[in-house]
Design an enzyme around this catalytic site. Structure first.
Site, short mmCIF file in Angstrom:
data_model
loop_
_atom_site.label_atom_id
_atom_site.label_comp_id
_atom_site.label_asym_id
_atom_site.label_seq_id
_atom_site.Cartn_x
_atom_site.Cartn_y
_atom_site.Cartn_z
CD GLU A 172 -8.57 -55.38 51.34
OE1 GLU A 172 -8.10 -56.53 51.24
OE2 GLU A 172 -9.68 -55.06 50.88
CG HIS A 229 -18.70 -53.99 55.15
ND1 HIS A 229 -18.64 -55.35 55.12
CD2 HIS A 229 -18.08 -53.57 54.02
CE1 HIS A 229 -18.03 -55.75 54.01
NE2 HIS A 229 -17.68 -54.68 53.32
#
Lengths: 324, 342
Positions: free
Chosen positions: A60, A129
């Site tokens: 990322e 999440h």
């Protein structure tokens, strides 16, 4: 009018924008062959090719960092961060690099990139999440922030984001992808940075964004059956923030509630509440009320998960007390 | 030009001497209290890395630097007066006083920015490499960083992507032996950094930074390969002559080590090579040094005499011109209280 899902509207926006602007590339984990973790980029690789739908390793920081460098050298990248929770991995590249480059370098160059990501609860995805981290973005000067609630906005806000000269963080809601709406995408969209008044009433103003707009509208219908008429403002973008629309309605009505899925403390709701209190003080009949996420991590248990964030029922209950 | 012969080594010497002298003047600016803060990281002792690599870059090439990047920018052709003004936080600086020493940039020279986050500027060259490939710019993008960044994960993510996508990218580690006060052998077990690059499928090389021509030769083949789609990594081994920043007196290393380390002087090495090979006379080089000293003295005058940016420029360039701007805090307070008074 044809019915379309939020996911399809996003895909249509990417497809149309990539057809018009050849400098747009999509870069991220599983965006190409897989078609996106939530299917937003499905089959776009067949239309626009693997050189424009760039599958990356699970890295990322380098995904966002590469998007920054590409944006500075002639491309308009769409970097996909699969879950907003992964901001923790990449915040340096977003907050220290993308957000500050135009300023630090004295206006020489901007970073015209879009960071597409999704957040929020609703899929028992757990504490890592399911977060609503928009406050991190809103707290960082230099970043624009769009959070569509409706199918039409999913399309138009993404198209508009892809014309902006500065980095835009575009946060989708994971519980909305399969939501269908009848839309006419050829109709003129609201301008970028303008809030939408989704419903108008004289008893209370509910200021919100993203999925909570739908909950607020549901609550407003329930309230209407009891004779309470709410105005529901969908902010659409949090930066720029259309405070003029908020002010106009709060001053007209005198009662305001702010709804956000993010945790309450130091959140987006806190900022909105502060601004309304500061700027509309003389018009308020009650304190501005925040209805926001609990100050706790999100659980996988559906009961604990849905119980920790606002719902239509909670919004309606609080609204009733506020207008009593 | 006061040099008698026109050798390329003399050009490299000139570049290195200009860097050395510029950095000395940065130190003076600080002592005179005219620098914006004390976060000034001098590259004295490291001049060969800047001069050698920039010598073989092409005009269309781009680069990012770290917090110790004055020399690299200067070697690329920066105007030292605008650099000094930026270091002084002045309106006439490259970034109008908003960036300073650690955030200097210039798009005209392909400088995508210095960086104050260790490793922070590295992935941008992967993106620049993507642009180069997709838009057929025929440019190589080079990330300069120190040995401290060798321990940052972002470097390896970036190396991996550059190799995976065959991007025109070069990673240059200016290995000055110290990350702030921590010597490399206190930061990692394996200091053979080129091995790491090769493990990812990049070209990898280590070069002794004492001889700028060796640096230049290594950079040449690595940049040529990168332009052809084989990215690379170069570690230039040098010694950081002084402390981490202006306030650092290097208490973590012995004076005897510093004296030994400063013998590895790329500027004096090039000078001796020029004289011994008969390319230049000592007198000609002395004259060149004086010319450079005068040029760099003038940078201080320029910085000191330049104006500070107007306070109102504070709100400029957060976003593009014409886009919604942040409302100044004082303006908001005035607006709110004016209503109360009314």
């Amino acid at each position: 009018m044809p019915a379309m899902t939020y996911r399809d509207a996003l895909r249509q926006a990417l497809d149309d924008a990539m057809t018009e602007d050849k400098s747009i590339v999509v870069i991220g984990e599983e965006v190409g062959r897989y078609g996106g973790a939530y299917g937003v980029t499905k089959d776009l690789i067949k239309v626009h090719g693997p050189e424009r739908l760039i599958d990356t390793p699970i890295s990322e920081p380098a995904i966002i960092g590469a998007a920054v460098g590409a944006a500075m050298t002639g491309l308009r990248p769409v970097a996909e961060l699969m879950y907003i929770d992964f901001l923790g991995m990449t915040m340096d590249q977003l907050a220290n690099q993308a957000a500050k480059i135009r300023y630090m370098f004295g206006g020489q160059i901007g970073v015209p990139m879009v960071l597409r990501t999704q957040g929020g609860t609703g899929r028992s995805a757990g504490a890592q999440h399911s977060q609503s981290l928009e406050a991190w973005i809103m707290h960082t000067p230099g970043l624009r922030l769009a959070m569509p609630a409706t199918v039409a906005d999913a399309y138009h806000l993404l198209r508009q984001s892809l014309t902006k000269p500065d980095p835009v963080v575009f946060i989708e809601h994971k519980a909305l992808y399969t939501r269908k709406e009848e839309v006419d995408l050829s109709a003129d969209p609201l301008p970028w940075g303008k809030a939408a008044v989704r419903r108008q009433g004289d008893d209370l103003v509910i200021v919100t964004y993203s999925r909570q707009v739908l909950y607020a509208l549901e609550a407003a219908e329930a309230l209407a059956r009891k004779g309470i008429e709410a105005t529901v403002i969908d902010l659409r973008t949090l930066n720029p923030l259309d405070f003029d629309t908020i002010r106009t309605h709060v001053e007209r009505v005198g009662k305001a509630m702010v709804v956000s899925e993010g945790v309450m403390t130091s959140g987006v709701a806190a900022e909105l509440c502060a601004r309304i209190s500061e700027e509309c003080f003389d018009f308020l009949e009650q304190p501005v009320i925040r209805v926001a996420g609990e100050d706790i991590p999100i659980s996988v248990s559906q009961e604990l998960e849905s119980g920790s964030v606002p719902s239509a029922r909670i919004i309606a209950e609080v609204a009733e007390r506020l207008t009593a | 030009m006061t040099l008698t012969a026109n050798s390329h080594l003399a050009e490299l010497y000139r570049t290195m001497r200009r860097i050395r002298t510029f950095e000395e003047r940065v130190g003076e600016l600080f002592v005179r209290g005219q620098s914006a803060g004390s976060m000034l990281h001098l590259s004295i002792g490291e001049e060969s890395s800047a001069a050698g690599v920039c010598d073989v870059m092409k005009p269309q090439d781009t680069f990012t630097t770290h917090h110790r990047g004055h020399g690299i920018f200067l070697a690329r052709g920066a105007d030292p007066r605008r650099m000094m003004a930026e270091i002084g936080g002045k309106e006439t600086g490259y970034c109008h006083g908003k960036g300073g020493s650690m955030h200097i940039a210039d798009m005209a020279l392909g400088h995508l920015g210095a960086n104050a986050i260790v490793g922070g500027g590295i992935p941008a060259v992967v993106g620049a490499g993507l642009s180069s490939k997709y838009l057929k710019q025929d440019s190589v993008s080079i990330a300069f960083f120190g040995d401290g960044a060798m321990q940052q994960g972002i470097l390896y993510e970036s190396m991996n992507m550059a190799a995976l996508w065959s991007l025109p990218v070069l990673f240059v580690c200016v290995n000055n032996q110290y990350g702030m006060g921590t010597r490399i052998d206190q930061a990692t077990r394996n200091t053979a950094f080129d091995e790491r690059a090769r493990a990812f499928g990049l070209n990898g090389a280590v070069v002794n930074g004492l001889d700028v021509e060796e640096v230049r030769d290594a950079a040449r083949w690595l940049i040529d390969d990168a332009r052809a789609g084989k990215p690379g990594f170069l570690s230039v081994e040098v010694y950081r002559f002084f402390g981490h920043a202006r306030m650092d007196k290097s208490p973590y290393r012995a004076e005897v080590e510093e004296l030994e380390g400063r013998k590895k002087d790329p500027v004096l090495f090039a000078r001796a090579k020029l004289i011994e090979s008969g390319l230049e006379s000592a007198a000609a080089l002395d004259a060149l040094d004086r010319e450079i000293a005068a040029e760099m003295d003038a940078t201080i005058d320029f910085a000191v005499e330049s104006r500070a940016p107007a306070l109102s420029s504070m709100f400029r360039d957060v976003y593009a011109v014409g886009e919604p701007e942040p409302e100044p805090v004082r303006a908001r307070i005035d607006r709110v209280l004016a209503r109360e008074d009314a």
